[in-house]
Motif scaffolding. Structure first.
Motif, short mmCIF file in Angstrom:
data_model
loop_
_atom_site.label_atom_id
_atom_site.label_comp_id
_atom_site.label_asym_id
_atom_site.label_seq_id
_atom_site.Cartn_x
_atom_site.Cartn_y
_atom_site.Cartn_z
N THR A 126 10.17 -8.69 11.60
CA THR A 126 9.00 -9.43 11.13
C THR A 126 8.46 -8.83 9.84
OG1 THR A 126 8.48 -9.99 13.41
CG2 THR A 126 6.70 -10.26 11.82
N THR A 127 8.33 -7.52 9.79
CA THR A 127 7.78 -6.87 8.59
C THR A 127 8.69 -7.09 7.39
OG1 THR A 127 6.98 -5.19 10.10
CG2 THR A 127 6.82 -4.69 7.77
N VAL A 128 9.98 -6.86 7.58
CA VAL A 128 10.92 -7.03 6.47
C VAL A 128 11.03 -8.51 6.10
CG1 VAL A 128 13.35 -6.78 5.80
CG2 VAL A 128 12.20 -4.93 7.03
N GLY A 129 11.03 -9.37 7.09
CA GLY A 129 11.11 -10.82 6.83
C GLY A 129 9.95 -11.30 5.97
N ARG A 130 8.75 -10.82 6.27
CA ARG A 130 7.57 -11.19 5.47
C ARG A 130 7.72 -10.74 4.03
NH1 ARG A 130 3.74 -10.33 9.76
NH2 ARG A 130 3.27 -12.43 10.45
N LEU A 131 8.18 -9.49 3.87
CA LEU A 131 8.38 -8.96 2.51
C LEU A 131 9.40 -9.80 1.74
CD1 LEU A 131 8.54 -5.10 3.14
CD2 LEU A 131 6.79 -6.32 1.84
N LEU A 132 10.50 -10.11 2.41
CA LEU A 132 11.56 -10.89 1.76
C LEU A 132 11.06 -12.27 1.36
CD1 LEU A 132 14.69 -10.29 4.02
CD2 LEU A 132 14.39 -9.58 1.64
N ALA A 133 10.33 -12.90 2.27
CA ALA A 133 9.82 -14.25 1.99
C ALA A 133 8.91 -14.22 0.77
CB ALA A 133 9.08 -14.78 3.22
N GLY A 134 8.05 -13.19 0.71
CA GLY A 134 7.15 -13.06 -0.43
C GLY A 134 7.94 -12.90 -1.73
N ARG A 135 8.96 -12.07 -1.68
CA ARG A 135 9.74 -11.80 -2.89
C ARG A 135 10.57 -13.02 -3.30
NH1 ARG A 135 10.64 -6.05 -2.91
NH2 ARG A 135 12.15 -6.26 -4.59
N LEU A 136 10.98 -13.82 -2.34
CA LEU A 136 11.83 -14.99 -2.65
C LEU A 136 11.00 -16.25 -2.86
CD1 LEU A 136 14.62 -14.29 0.00
CD2 LEU A 136 14.92 -14.21 -2.49
N GLY A 137 9.69 -16.16 -2.62
CA GLY A 137 8.83 -17.35 -2.77
C GLY A 137 9.13 -18.41 -1.72
N LEU A 138 9.49 -17.96 -0.53
CA LEU A 138 9.78 -18.89 0.57
C LEU A 138 8.78 -18.69 1.70
CD1 LEU A 138 13.68 -18.47 0.83
CD2 LEU A 138 12.46 -20.55 0.12
N PRO A 139 8.57 -19.70 2.54
CA PRO A 139 7.74 -19.47 3.72
C PRO A 139 8.44 -18.51 4.69
CG PRO A 139 8.36 -21.81 3.53
CD PRO A 139 9.07 -21.07 2.44
#
Ligand code: S3P
Length: 159
Positions: free
Chosen positions: A13-26
């Protein structure tokens, strides 16, 4: 779709949130979708209906989310146990956040919200699931002893 898999405590969850933020995805966490849809917590579902009923809901939710709009999606640690779910994952980019059993135990110590942690065969479960995650993964990242940010950086570099 970028789909994060791994054992409990891997940091999905933590890494997924970071990735989504960096990729501009939900970002979508299928455990949260299950709890919203069922209007009950996961431990409650396990307690009242049993694990198999939870897995039925989980399978349906994962299929729905993965057929929806592009996102970074994190799955519950047991979601890859069903062949139907593994089949759906073949159309997506699967990221396995690997975690040793020792580290997973440390990160989840005292957590009363994960009924599967109480299983007496946790070591066997960890080993069996790890083999499944390795087989499914397009990207493999070790998380032991590492914070979420460098893990997310490594995933991004590998995508
Ligand atoms: C489970 C992991 C949990 C949650 C449920 C079952 C499992 O998700 O789906 O408690 O079987 O490993 P996390 O991996 O996000 O903790």
């Amino acid at each position: 779709m970028i789909v994060i898999v791994g054992f409990m405590g891997a940091g999905k969850t933590t890494v997924g949130r970071l990735l989504a933020g960096r990729l501009g995805l939900p970002f979508v966490d299928t455990d949260h979708v299950i709890e919203d849809r069922e209007r009950r917590s996961i431990p409650r579902i396990f307690k009242t209906e049993g694990e198999s009923a939870f897995r039925d809901v989980e399978q349906a939710v994962v299929a729905d989310v993965l057929s929806g709009p592009e996102a970074v999606v994190s799955l519950g640690g047991g979601a890859c146990g069903r062949e139907a779910t593994r089949a759906v994952l073949r159309d997506h980019t699967v990221v396995h956040l690997d975690v040793s059993l020792e580290q997973a135990r440390c990160r989840t110590a005292g957590d009363g919200n994960r009924p599967v942690l109480q299983r007496p065969d946790l070591a066997e479960l960890h080993a069996a699931r790890r083999a499944v995650f390795y087989a499914l993964a397009d990207v493999e990242v070790d998380t032991d002893g590492r914070a979420a940010r460098p893990v997310a950086d490594e995933v991004l570099a590998a995508l």
